[in-house]
Design a protein around this motif. Structure first.
Motif, PDB file in Angstrom:
ATOM      1  N   VAL A  53      18.087 -22.623  34.630  1.00  0.00           N
ATOM      2  CA  VAL A  53      18.765 -23.619  35.471  1.00  0.00           C
ATOM      3  C   VAL A  53      17.856 -24.826  35.685  1.00  0.00           C
ATOM      4  CG1 VAL A  53      19.675 -24.091  37.781  1.00  0.00           C
ATOM      5  CG2 VAL A  53      20.287 -21.969  36.621  1.00  0.00           C
TER       6      VAL A  53
ATOM      7  N   THR B 227      16.781 -16.624  34.493  1.00  0.00           N
ATOM      8  CA  THR B 227      17.980 -17.396  34.831  1.00  0.00           C
ATOM      9  C   THR B 227      17.613 -18.610  35.665  1.00  0.00           C
ATOM     10  OG1 THR B 227      19.386 -15.413  34.775  1.00  0.00           O
ATOM     11  CG2 THR B 227      20.239 -17.317  35.979  1.00  0.00           C
TER      12      THR B 227
ATOM     13  N   TRP C 109      20.309 -30.838  36.230  1.00  0.00           N
ATOM     14  CA  TRP C 109      21.408 -30.800  35.256  1.00  0.00           C
ATOM     15  C   TRP C 109      21.713 -32.197  34.723  1.00  0.00           C
ATOM     16  CZ3 TRP C 109      23.766 -27.468  32.218  1.00  0.00           C
ATOM     17  CH2 TRP C 109      24.997 -27.811  31.651  1.00  0.00           C
TER      18      TRP C 109
ATOM     19  N   GLN D 138      25.851 -11.266  40.079  1.00  0.00           N
ATOM     20  CA  GLN D 138      25.250 -12.381  40.805  1.00  0.00           C
ATOM     21  C   GLN D 138      23.796 -12.481  40.389  1.00  0.00           C
ATOM     22  OE1 GLN D 138      27.225 -14.269  43.012  1.00  0.00           O
ATOM     23  NE2 GLN D 138      25.539 -15.743  42.919  1.00  0.00           N
TER      24      GLN D 138
ATOM     25  N   LEU E  30      21.272 -23.964  31.797  1.00  0.00           N
ATOM     26  CA  LEU E  30      22.418 -23.394  32.517  1.00  0.00           C
ATOM     27  C   LEU E  30      22.752 -24.284  33.702  1.00  0.00           C
ATOM     28  CD1 LEU E  30      21.416 -19.604  32.697  1.00  0.00           C
ATOM     29  CD2 LEU E  30      23.128 -20.622  31.177  1.00  0.00           C
ATOM     30  N   LYS E  31      24.014 -24.357  34.029  1.00  0.00           N
ATOM     31  CA  LYS E  31      24.444 -25.119  35.197  1.00  0.00           C
ATOM     32  C   LYS E  31      24.677 -24.157  36.358  1.00  0.00           C
ATOM     33  CE  LYS E  31      27.652 -28.692  36.778  1.00  0.00           C
ATOM     34  NZ  LYS E  31      28.823 -29.537  36.417  1.00  0.00           N
ATOM     35  N   ALA E  32      24.079 -24.456  37.491  1.00  0.00           N
ATOM     36  CA  ALA E  32      24.242 -23.599  38.674  1.00  0.00           C
ATOM     37  C   ALA E  32      25.675 -23.672  39.184  1.00  0.00           C
ATOM     38  CB  ALA E  32      23.271 -24.028  39.761  1.00  0.00           C
ATOM     39  N   ASP E  33      26.111 -22.579  39.824  1.00  0.00           N
ATOM     40  CA  ASP E  33      27.448 -22.571  40.436  1.00  0.00           C
ATOM     41  C   ASP E  33      27.465 -23.362  41.737  1.00  0.00           C
ATOM     42  OD1 ASP E  33      28.316 -20.920  38.370  1.00  0.00           O
ATOM     43  OD2 ASP E  33      27.803 -19.087  39.472  1.00  0.00           O
TER      44      ASP E  33
ATOM     45  N   LEU F  48      20.426 -22.166  45.726  1.00  0.00           N
ATOM     46  CA  LEU F  48      20.883 -22.149  44.339  1.00  0.00           C
ATOM     47  C   LEU F  48      21.499 -20.792  43.983  1.00  0.00           C
ATOM     48  CD1 LEU F  48      20.653 -24.236  41.942  1.00  0.00           C
ATOM     49  CD2 LEU F  48      18.831 -22.760  41.082  1.00  0.00           C
ATOM     50  N   SER F  49      22.709 -20.818  43.431  1.00  0.00           N
ATOM     51  CA  SER F  49      23.406 -19.596  43.050  1.00  0.00           C
ATOM     52  C   SER F  49      23.947 -19.715  41.630  1.00  0.00           C
ATOM     53  CB  SER F  49      24.568 -19.302  43.998  1.00  0.00           C
ATOM     54  OG  SER F  49      24.095 -19.022  45.305  1.00  0.00           O
ATOM     55  N   LYS F  50      23.946 -18.580  40.929  1.00  0.00           N
ATOM     56  CA  LYS F  50      24.499 -18.520  39.582  1.00  0.00           C
ATOM     57  C   LYS F  50      25.003 -17.115  39.325  1.00  0.00           C
ATOM     58  CE  LYS F  50      25.462 -19.706  35.345  1.00  0.00           C
ATOM     59  NZ  LYS F  50      26.570 -20.657  35.052  1.00  0.00           N
TER      60      LYS F  50
END
Length: 298
Positions: A49, A45, A69, A18, A54-57, A10-12
């Motif tokens: 998610v 953060t 999501w 970052q 928040l929507k993850a990238d 998972l990244s955001k």
């Protein structure tokens, strides 16, 4: 054991920052996970998610096998959430807010609500604008624990609580676990995490740098010893794996790397051990070893 929370790669990012960098997390049924790290490490953060705020990238996160999501509404029916800084409607009373939250989650006013109000020493008749930070936290905690949830997501939930109320909170966590619920507890109070949690994940600069049980992490810590010997002890200062040796009136205080304890004891034994005391490594030692020289806050 069934995974209630599964997070993979998972990244955001927020612009050039970052916030989360390919993190992995798992929380099993009936398990309490301690999510620790200093301010700005990425804990909140990650929780936002998971809550679908928040929507993850990139990457994947599921709760109860559902996407955090796209299936957020269904997930929220079985989740209780408490943030670290609670904002309430200023003209409603604490009791009215608690009842509203219970109704929103499909519950009804019940004896559990009244029991928790008493345990947390909350006056539910006061307007929320008159509450201190600690009392606002109490409102959120009473609302969260009044209706049973399969998963509790708690982001610095004891912020503003005094030690007596922290103890009540700890009891509520353990009661939830006994009923089979799972908990994700984000905290920077290491003693709290050590007391409550089955597993631990340490986050730094948006990355999970260590996870597992506290026992799994003992290799990262040093055990403190106090030792007295029959004959004068020498050579401790230059012994590999020994740190901060301090000569006392009757003996030595020092720290030893876990993997070197056997060799240290073999060195000391010929001097005739009269007294030996040891203090097991704590979660704080694990945390500080990770953050030494990292520039992290906290």
């Amino acid at each position: 054991m069934m995974n209630l929370i599964t997070v993979n790669d998972l990244s955001k990012a927020f612009g050039d920052v970052q916030a989360l960098d390919r993190i992995h997390l798992e929380v099993n049924r009936g398990e309490i996970l301690g999510f620790i790290g200093p301010n700005g490490a990425g804990k909140s953060t990650a929780i936002r998610v998971l809550l679908g705020i928040l929507k993850a990238d990139s990457g994947q996160a599921t709760i109860f096998g559902k996407d955090v999501w796209s299936d957020a509404v269904e997930i929220h029916k079985r989740v209780a959430y408490v943030p670290g800084d609670v904002n309430l409607w200023p003209n409603m009373t604490g009791g009215e807010v608690i009842d509203l939250f219970i109704e929103l989650r499909g519950g009804q006013k019940n004896g559990r609500r009244d029991e928790l109000i008493e345990r947390f020493k909350l006056d539910p008749s006061k307007k929320c604008r008159t509450y201190s930070k600690g009392n606002r936290q109490k409102v959120a905690l009473v609302a969260a624990f009044s209706v049973e949830a399969d998963l509790y997501i708690l982001d610095e939930p004891t912020s503003g609580l005094d030690p007596l109320m922290e103890k009540v909170f700890h009891d509520c966590i353990m009661e939830a676990k006994e009923k089979g619920s799972s908990v994700l507890l984000s905290s920077h109070i290491l003693s709290e995490v050590e007391r409550l949690c089955d597993t631990i994940a340490i986050i730094r600069d948006g990355s999970i740098i260590e996870s597992g049980t506290l026992e799994d992490m003992r290799h990262l810590t040093r055990t403190q010893f106090y030792i007295e010997t029959k004959d004068p002890l020498f050579g401790l200062e230059t012994l590999e794996g020994v740190h901060n040796p301090d000569k006392q009136k009757a003996g030595y205080v020092f720290q030893a790397d876990t993997e070197k304890i056997d060799a240290v004891m073999r060195h000391i034994t010929p001097f005739g051990i009269v007294k030996l005391e040891s203090m097991p490594p704590k979660l704080e030692d694990v945390f500080m070893r990770h953050y030494e020289g990292s520039g992290g806050e906290g």
